[in-house]
Design a protein around this motif. Structure first.
Motif, PDB file in Angstrom:
ATOM      1  N   ASN A  20      -1.074  11.564   4.550  1.00 35.08           N
ATOM      2  CA  ASN A  20      -2.221  11.021   3.799  1.00 35.08           C
ATOM      3  C   ASN A  20      -2.679  12.006   2.737  1.00 35.08           C
ATOM      4  O   ASN A  20      -2.956  11.635   1.589  1.00 35.08           O
ATOM      5  CB  ASN A  20      -3.350  10.696   4.774  1.00 35.08           C
ATOM      6  CG  ASN A  20      -4.482   9.929   4.110  1.00 35.08           C
ATOM      7  OD1 ASN A  20      -4.295   9.344   3.041  1.00 35.08           O
ATOM      8  ND2 ASN A  20      -5.645   9.949   4.722  1.00 35.08           N
ATOM      9  N   ASN A  77      -1.685  11.055  -0.936  1.00 37.66           N
ATOM     10  CA  ASN A  77      -2.926  10.391  -1.356  1.00 37.66           C
ATOM     11  C   ASN A  77      -2.888   8.893  -1.034  1.00 37.66           C
ATOM     12  O   ASN A  77      -3.057   8.028  -1.899  1.00 37.66           O
ATOM     13  CB  ASN A  77      -3.162  10.610  -2.854  1.00 37.66           C
ATOM     14  CG  ASN A  77      -4.563  10.241  -3.278  1.00 37.66           C
ATOM     15  OD1 ASN A  77      -5.503  10.267  -2.476  1.00 37.66           O
ATOM     16  ND2 ASN A  77      -4.723   9.856  -4.536  1.00 37.66           N
ATOM     17  N   SER A 110       0.816  -1.223   0.000  1.00 38.44           N
ATOM     18  CA  SER A 110       0.000   0.000   0.000  1.00 38.44           C
ATOM     19  C   SER A 110       0.848   1.272   0.000  1.00 38.44           C
ATOM     20  O   SER A 110       0.315   2.381  -0.086  1.00 38.44           O
ATOM     21  CB  SER A 110      -0.937   0.013   1.221  1.00 38.44           C
ATOM     22  OG  SER A 110      -0.219   0.309   2.414  1.00 38.44           O
ATOM     23  N   ASN A 170      -3.726   5.149   0.498  1.00 35.11           N
ATOM     24  CA  ASN A 170      -4.923   4.295   0.490  1.00 35.11           C
ATOM     25  C   ASN A 170      -4.618   3.038   1.289  1.00 35.11           C
ATOM     26  O   ASN A 170      -3.649   2.329   1.012  1.00 35.11           O
ATOM     27  CB  ASN A 170      -5.286   3.919  -0.956  1.00 35.11           C
ATOM     28  CG  ASN A 170      -6.614   3.175  -1.034  1.00 35.11           C
ATOM     29  OD1 ASN A 170      -7.040   2.542  -0.075  1.00 35.11           O
ATOM     30  ND2 ASN A 170      -7.265   3.257  -2.183  1.00 35.11           N
ATOM     31  N   ASP A 190      -7.221   0.749   2.059  1.00 34.35           N
ATOM     32  CA  ASP A 190      -8.424  -0.093   1.961  1.00 34.35           C
ATOM     33  C   ASP A 190      -8.081  -1.578   1.842  1.00 34.35           C
ATOM     34  O   ASP A 190      -8.843  -2.437   2.292  1.00 34.35           O
ATOM     35  CB  ASP A 190      -9.278   0.321   0.758  1.00 34.35           C
ATOM     36  CG  ASP A 190      -9.902   1.690   0.947  1.00 34.35           C
ATOM     37  OD1 ASP A 190      -9.921   2.166   2.098  1.00 34.35           O
ATOM     38  OD2 ASP A 190     -10.356   2.286  -0.045  1.00 34.35           O
TER      39      ASP A 190
END
Length: 423
Positions: A249, A253, A202, A255, A257
């Motif tokens: 963050n 950008n 990630s 992520n 998830d």
């Protein structure tokens, strides 16, 4: 009787070959058994045989019974037109070419040494045993066993190198990024390995490079991506990390998830994901060009020094964000570095050397021989049969032996099985 056994007998000429005859009573001399074919088509290509006084060159097909030729529809397959010998255990029917001439057949059962057949049957008749050869494993000669273990260890490395090649493709051939992903996964150990690997995936490695001089930012990044900074905890350091992660963050950008949640269940405190992530952040703060150093270092002491890092100050008195603990350094131990060497560093060094057409096998062997044997149920079981695992070289090879040979009944492809069959 297995067809694989007949392949083994033919390939290694384990027959009483002085007076071989075809079923048509013609003298047979094996000049060359040919090359084994693992794909579709005849079992052995380019064999050379002398039948009567005629020298033949062509292919060899092997079956349990002659009639299996028709069971497998070879009579209508052009790939079998050049078969010069049909090798079978039992000859129960004649096989003809398209011009109606008989394909010479060798019936093996009358030419196999009785002891070889008895040993084969004993090996494969084993039931309810941990491995087929467990009653005879202790008999294997040390030289034979050690050479075999060394060979299959490099089989294991080759398999691991395939995974590394895949990671290289997804990382645009960035070896530093691959090292980061592999290290992160192994910092998670078995319990959190997949979670840590998803965390590494990630994060673009360029972000790690940009933040290497800021240890708090590295920790904020890793803890934030792992989901640790989503709680309402009123601690000064926690709030600092949370604020920094919010900034990172927005800037990069990020992520998370797809990041798998970490676990604390059944972990000793020193292996808590919080401790391992802090150590990992410290490592990447301390060493900007870690991959280059991993490739340069070839001594066990050199690696112990390279990876001998601790946590940040906060974690010297904590195992979790919520609770203060007794003050301790929480340095990466030698035993943990051994695991990193076995599972990450050595496979990566091997793969990189391979990509550069370099041979570092001797260096790898020397490193492994200095690392203590791993301890698990498989190694303990082998050692109960024969005290064989003295270093990580043997323990890794024994894992390969169990997974790829014993569990798959590939005794005929195993030096141990071979030695027991022909003893």
């Amino acid at each position: 009787m297995q067809e694989d056994f007949l392949h083994y007998i033919w390939q290694h000429k384990k027959v009483n070959s002085n007076h071989l005859q075809t079923t048509q009573h013609e003298r047979l001399e094996i000049v060359s058994v040919g090359q084994q074919n693992t794909n579709s088509g005849p079992d052995f290509f380019n064999a050379q045989l002398k039948i009567a006084e005629q020298l033949w060159a062509g292919n060899v097909e092997i079956h349990i019974k002659s009639s299996d030729w028709f069971v497998h529809n070879h009579e209508s397959d052009k790939a079998y037109d050049n078969v010069i010998l049909h090798v079978v255990w039992e000859h129960d029917t004649e096989i003809f070419r398209k011009n109606n001439s008989i394909i010479p057949t060798l019936e093996l059962k009358q030419y196999i040494d009785a002891n070889v057949l008895q040993n084969y049957n004993k090996l494969f008749a084993a039931k309810n045993k941990w491995i087929n050869c467990e009653t005879d494993f202790h008999e294997i000669d040390e030289f034979v066993l050690n050479n075999w273990l060394e060979r299959i260890y490099f089989e294991r490395l080759e398999r691991k190198s395939k995974t590394i090649e895949t990671l290289l493709e997804t990382s645009k051939n960035n070896w530093e990024a691959v090292l980061f992903k592999m290290l992160t996964k192994n910092f998670g150990l078995k319990v959190n390995g997949d979670s840590f690997f998803s965390l590494a995936n990630s994060i673009d490695f360029s972000i790690i490079r940009k933040l290497h001089a800021k240890p708090k930012s590295l920790e904020a990044l890793m803890f934030g991506q792992a989901g640790f900074l989503d709680e309402d905890i009123q601690d000064v350091y926690y709030l600092e990390l949370k604020k920094e992660y919010e900034f990172l963050n927005q800037k990069f950008n990020l992520n998370k998830d797809q990041v798998i949640p970490v676990q604390f269940f059944r972990l000793r405190p020193q292996n808590f994901p919080t401790i391992r992530l802090s150590q990992l952040a410290t490592l990447y703060h301390t060493e900007q060009h870690l991959f280059s150093k991993v490739i340069e270092i070839n001594t066990i002491d050199g690696f112990y020094k390279l990876f001998s890092v601790s946590t940040s100050e906060f974690w010297k008195s904590h195992y979790t964000f919520q609770k203060v603990s007794k003050l301790s350094q929480k340095k990466i131990t030698k035993s943990f570095i051994d695991l990193l060497l076995i599972n990450t560093i050595i496979p990566l060094k091997f793969s990189y050397a391979k990509s550069q057409n370099e041979d570092i096998n001797e260096t790898i062997l020397k490193l492994l021989q200095q690392i203590p044997s791993e301890k698990n149920s498989i190694i303990s079981a082998f050692n109960s049969l024969k005290q064989v695992s003295k270093s990580a070289l043997q323990s890794q090879a024994l894992l390969q032996l169990k997974e790829e040979y014993c569990n798959k009944n590939k005794c005929l492809q195993c030096a141990v099985g071979n030695a027991l069959i022909i003893k």
